[in-house]
Design a protein around this motif. Sequence first.
Motif, PDB file in Angstrom:
ATOM      1  N   ILE A   6     -71.560 -22.307 -35.700  1.00 29.29           N
ATOM      2  CA  ILE A   6     -72.544 -21.504 -35.214  1.00 29.29           C
ATOM      3  C   ILE A   6     -73.750 -21.767 -36.244  1.00 29.29           C
ATOM      4  CG2 ILE A   6     -73.616 -19.096 -34.898  1.00 29.29           C
ATOM      5  CD1 ILE A   6     -71.740 -20.049 -32.431  1.00 29.29           C
ATOM      6  N   VAL A   7     -73.480 -21.781 -37.591  1.00 27.49           N
ATOM      7  CA  VAL A   7     -74.264 -21.982 -38.671  1.00 27.49           C
ATOM      8  C   VAL A   7     -74.989 -23.208 -38.450  1.00 27.49           C
ATOM      9  CG1 VAL A   7     -74.694 -22.350 -40.953  1.00 27.49           C
ATOM     10  CG2 VAL A   7     -73.299 -20.261 -40.208  1.00 27.49           C
TER      11      VAL A   7
ATOM     12  N   PRO B  33     -80.417 -16.379 -28.508  1.00 28.59           N
ATOM     13  CA  PRO B  33     -80.582 -16.386 -27.011  1.00 28.59           C
ATOM     14  C   PRO B  33     -79.911 -15.546 -26.327  1.00 28.59           C
ATOM     15  CG  PRO B  33     -80.271 -18.727 -28.105  1.00 28.59           C
ATOM     16  CD  PRO B  33     -79.825 -17.457 -28.957  1.00 28.59           C
ATOM     17  N   GLU B  34     -80.180 -15.359 -25.311  1.00 29.12           N
ATOM     18  CA  GLU B  34     -79.470 -14.285 -24.471  1.00 29.12           C
ATOM     19  C   GLU B  34     -77.854 -14.907 -23.907  1.00 29.12           C
ATOM     20  OE1 GLU B  34     -79.483 -12.698 -19.416  1.00 29.12           O
ATOM     21  OE2 GLU B  34     -81.025 -14.080 -20.456  1.00 29.12           O
ATOM     22  N   VAL B  35     -77.087 -14.260 -24.241  1.00 30.42           N
ATOM     23  CA  VAL B  35     -75.794 -14.681 -24.141  1.00 30.42           C
ATOM     24  C   VAL B  35     -75.050 -14.260 -22.549  1.00 30.42           C
ATOM     25  CG1 VAL B  35     -73.110 -14.511 -24.898  1.00 30.42           C
ATOM     26  CG2 VAL B  35     -75.075 -14.186 -26.364  1.00 30.42           C
ATOM     27  N   ARG B  36     -75.019 -15.392 -21.809  1.00 31.48           N
ATOM     28  CA  ARG B  36     -74.320 -15.246 -20.377  1.00 31.48           C
ATOM     29  C   ARG B  36     -73.022 -15.642 -20.544  1.00 31.48           C
ATOM     30  NH1 ARG B  36     -78.505 -15.407 -16.932  1.00 31.48           N
ATOM     31  NH2 ARG B  36     -77.004 -14.854 -15.365  1.00 31.48           N
ATOM     32  N   MET B  37     -72.183 -14.993 -19.783  1.00 29.66           N
ATOM     33  CA  MET B  37     -70.768 -15.265 -19.692  1.00 29.66           C
ATOM     34  C   MET B  37     -70.233 -15.875 -18.385  1.00 29.66           C
ATOM     35  SD  MET B  37     -69.055 -12.206 -21.982  1.00 29.66           S
ATOM     36  CE  MET B  37     -69.503 -10.828 -20.854  1.00 29.66           C
ATOM     37  N   LEU B  38     -69.056 -16.880 -18.546  1.00 28.30           N
ATOM     38  CA  LEU B  38     -68.453 -17.276 -17.297  1.00 28.30           C
ATOM     39  C   LEU B  38     -67.202 -16.684 -17.151  1.00 28.30           C
ATOM     40  CD1 LEU B  38     -67.806 -19.571 -15.128  1.00 28.30           C
ATOM     41  CD2 LEU B  38     -66.758 -20.788 -17.211  1.00 28.30           C
TER      42      LEU B  38
ATOM     43  N   GLU C 221     -67.999  -4.294 -32.081  1.00 31.57           N
ATOM     44  CA  GLU C 221     -69.345  -3.799 -32.066  1.00 31.57           C
ATOM     45  C   GLU C 221     -69.560  -2.958 -33.410  1.00 31.57           C
ATOM     46  OE1 GLU C 221     -72.082  -1.072 -28.814  1.00 31.57           O
ATOM     47  OE2 GLU C 221     -69.828  -1.316 -28.691  1.00 31.57           O
ATOM     48  N   LYS C 222     -68.390  -2.099 -33.657  1.00 30.86           N
ATOM     49  CA  LYS C 222     -68.712  -1.369 -34.959  1.00 30.86           C
ATOM     50  C   LYS C 222     -68.937  -2.348 -36.109  1.00 30.86           C
ATOM     51  CE  LYS C 222     -68.110   2.801 -33.465  1.00 30.86           C
ATOM     52  NZ  LYS C 222     -68.992   3.938 -33.342  1.00 30.86           N
TER      53      LYS C 222
ATOM     54  N   LEU D 278     -71.530 -13.132 -31.793  1.00 32.23           N
ATOM     55  CA  LEU D 278     -72.320 -14.236 -31.835  1.00 32.23           C
ATOM     56  C   LEU D 278     -73.620 -14.047 -32.357  1.00 32.23           C
ATOM     57  CD1 LEU D 278     -72.756 -17.150 -31.409  1.00 32.23           C
ATOM     58  CD2 LEU D 278     -73.142 -16.672 -28.887  1.00 32.23           C
ATOM     59  N   PRO D 279     -74.377 -12.778 -31.868  1.00 34.27           N
ATOM     60  CA  PRO D 279     -75.673 -12.711 -32.483  1.00 34.27           C
ATOM     61  C   PRO D 279     -75.581 -12.196 -33.866  1.00 34.27           C
ATOM     62  CG  PRO D 279     -75.510 -11.515 -30.323  1.00 34.27           C
ATOM     63  CD  PRO D 279     -74.148 -12.127 -30.838  1.00 34.27           C
TER      64      PRO D 279
END
Length: 207
Positions: free
Chosen positions: A193-194, A25-30, A167-168, A16-17
């Motif tokens: 997202i865009v 923004p900060e990503v918070r997960m359910l 991540e890589k 996402l970032p």
Amino acid sequence: MAGEGDYDRKVLQHLLPALHPGECPEVRMLKKPIRLARAQSKLHPRLQDIKKYANALADTAELAGIVIHADLDGVADESYDKLRRRLCEEMNGVFKGTPTALALAAYEIEAWLMLFPDAFTALHPGWKLKAADCRRDLAKLEKAKEHLMKNLGKPDYRESHAPQIMEKAVKGGHVSPKPAGNNRSFLDFAKDIVAWREAAQPTSPGT
């Protein structure tokens, strides 16, 4: 962010970032698994649960958007189009006024990872995707997870590798809204997202 499994959500937490326009923004997960793809009468209440959780997490902060993941468990065809349209319409209705993005992965999120072949080798030097896999329409690849387990090499691919691969990909600068590979379900998510950037831009005078 809500979704079916912990590893899938962690993949999106890295992705996402990299796709988000400007500072993310900060990503918070359910953490509770949410399954939408096959939901019928239960779809609306499941989305309402996500809304309640998101508003509770935001508290006094601004809720920047809602991201929901679901594995299609099928290829991108007419059924994919109909299902994505139905889910998006329902999401827009429940989360009215809040940007949304639907990660409806065809066949599953491993097919998204395959858009970034260099990330596999960066995680394990013995891993290398076949050239034919890099050229194919990955949204039409059935059982992508099993495909990796069979063809990637040693060590054997496991679901727990998925967040590390993304991540890589992000750290290697391989991720963009329009990657070199082909997977329509990824492109649809990236477009969502865009579009958040366009929604956040102030309207110019006279427009």
